[in-house]
Scaffold this active site. Sequence first.
Site, PDB file in Angstrom:
ATOM      1  N   TRP A   1       0.817  -1.218   0.000  1.00 56.69           N
ATOM      2  CA  TRP A   1       0.000   0.000   0.000  1.00 56.69           C
ATOM      3  C   TRP A   1       0.850   1.266   0.000  1.00 56.69           C
ATOM      4  CZ3 TRP A   1      -0.432  -4.030   3.426  1.00 56.69           C
ATOM      5  CH2 TRP A   1       0.298  -3.900   4.620  1.00 56.69           C
TER       6      TRP A   1
ATOM      7  N   GLU B   1      -5.491   1.340   5.348  1.00 57.41           N
ATOM      8  CA  GLU B   1      -5.543   1.837   6.722  1.00 57.41           C
ATOM      9  C   GLU B   1      -6.653   1.178   7.520  1.00 57.41           C
ATOM     10  OE1 GLU B   1      -3.302   3.302   8.172  1.00 57.41           O
ATOM     11  OE2 GLU B   1      -2.107   3.979   6.476  1.00 57.41           O
TER      12      GLU B   1
ATOM     13  N   THR C   1      -4.216  -4.515  13.489  1.00 59.50           N
ATOM     14  CA  THR C   1      -3.811  -5.710  12.767  1.00 59.50           C
ATOM     15  C   THR C   1      -2.406  -5.527  12.215  1.00 59.50           C
ATOM     16  OG1 THR C   1      -6.124  -5.898  12.109  1.00 59.50           O
ATOM     17  CG2 THR C   1      -4.569  -7.375  11.030  1.00 59.50           C
TER      18      THR C   1
ATOM     19  N   TYR D   1      -7.074   8.302  14.064  1.00 65.03           N
ATOM     20  CA  TYR D   1      -5.861   7.754  13.472  1.00 65.03           C
ATOM     21  C   TYR D   1      -5.991   7.657  11.950  1.00 65.03           C
ATOM     22  CZ  TYR D   1      -2.755   4.613  11.289  1.00 65.03           C
ATOM     23  OH  TYR D   1      -1.875   4.116  10.387  1.00 65.03           O
TER      24      TYR D   1
ATOM     25  N   ASP E   1      -0.872   6.212  16.876  1.00 67.69           N
ATOM     26  CA  ASP E   1      -1.233   4.804  17.021  1.00 67.69           C
ATOM     27  C   ASP E   1      -0.389   4.201  18.133  1.00 67.69           C
ATOM     28  OD1 ASP E   1       1.255   4.601  15.981  1.00 67.69           O
ATOM     29  OD2 ASP E   1       0.763   3.082  14.504  1.00 67.69           O
TER      30      ASP E   1
ATOM     31  N   CYS F   1      19.607   2.764  18.738  1.00 62.72           N
ATOM     32  CA  CYS F   1      18.590   3.809  18.568  1.00 62.72           C
ATOM     33  C   CYS F   1      19.239   5.188  18.441  1.00 62.72           C
ATOM     34  CB  CYS F   1      17.620   3.802  19.746  1.00 62.72           C
ATOM     35  SG  CYS F   1      16.406   5.139  19.669  1.00 62.72           S
TER      36      CYS F   1
END
Length: 353
Positions: free
Chosen positions: A31, A44, A50, A127, A145, A209
Amino acid sequence: MTVPIATDQKSLFFRDRLMDWHRPEDRPLPWKENKDIYLIWLSEIMLQQTRTGQVTPYYKRFTGRFPVLESLATAEEEDVMHYWQGLGYYNRARNLHRAAKYIYFDLEGKFPSDYPSWLAIPGVGPYTAAAITSFALGLPHAVLDGNVFRLLSRYFGIFDPIDTGAGKKLFQQLADQLIDRNNPAQFNQAIMDFGATICKPQNPLCDICPLQSKCIAFIEGTIGQLPVKKRSVARKKLVLNYLHITDGEAFLLWRRPPGSIWPGLYELPSLPEDTEVNAHLKKEMGLIPTEVKKVTQLKHQLTHREITATFYRVQISDFKRLKKGDWILVKYKNFTKFAVHRLMKKYFHIFMD
DNA sequence: AACACGGGGAA
DNA sequence: TTCCCAGTGTT
């Protein structure tokens, strides 16, 4: 959205490092391949709660059957549901179908072009509205999210719960300040990719990080505590058995060790699971009761535990034969001097009046 | 604010 | 087992 862009050093550092870290080609997903608002919308919806890996095959099958808005809008609901079968949260498919018909027939096939209009579409919440308007239209709405909550709460050291109205508002404001207004789509993509691959829920990759040097949670060692959720997930069940051993004048208390629940607090001696009261008393404490009675059973809620506690009243003639141990003998008139947890307080309140 | 809604991957 | 996932709608 009239939130000023955050210009403090910490925010600038966050934005710069994040955008610099992001390599769009690192996480190729079907996507991401185009800016077709219909396909972005569909993806979305599928991605709500999911995982990407679970969505991919469904996305391919679904877009094969319903490649454009018209095909979805003119399809039978049963057909739509068939292609959703197994993906879960089936209201998503029903709302998607309903919305497709609404956009195709009532809006003459013209997709909404701003955030509030998208929010009014069935199945589209804050969202998804932010994701669609940023990815397809380039508008500066920050997505919020699970990944973003986690990353922001850790980097900024925010302990406000993420599952309350106030908490969501706080994080939304912060994210809207942080977003790179020159490239909202890339920023949103980056912040979610980062949360999913670096700032993971368990075992985050702090050692590699790029935000580590200014990450509050890393510096203060609170990574494991963040993000905070008010509503605890299904509590773990715990069964406890307590012994109220008394000769009428005094009774026994025990101090909980560190590293357990209620560390350092006092409570009645407990009976190990799968142990018989009389045997335990004789073997571990050298006591032979004249009477053992099950007195009550109390439920007690902790943040992450649901405790069922059973209390036994053990009558003995005296404590002369009591073995040495961790327990202490406490006179009834003195028992308020010992700090106890709420469960113990509940019991005392009922049975020591 | 609390709850229902699914199925699966990862530890 | 438990946690949690590119959350939303209903009560």
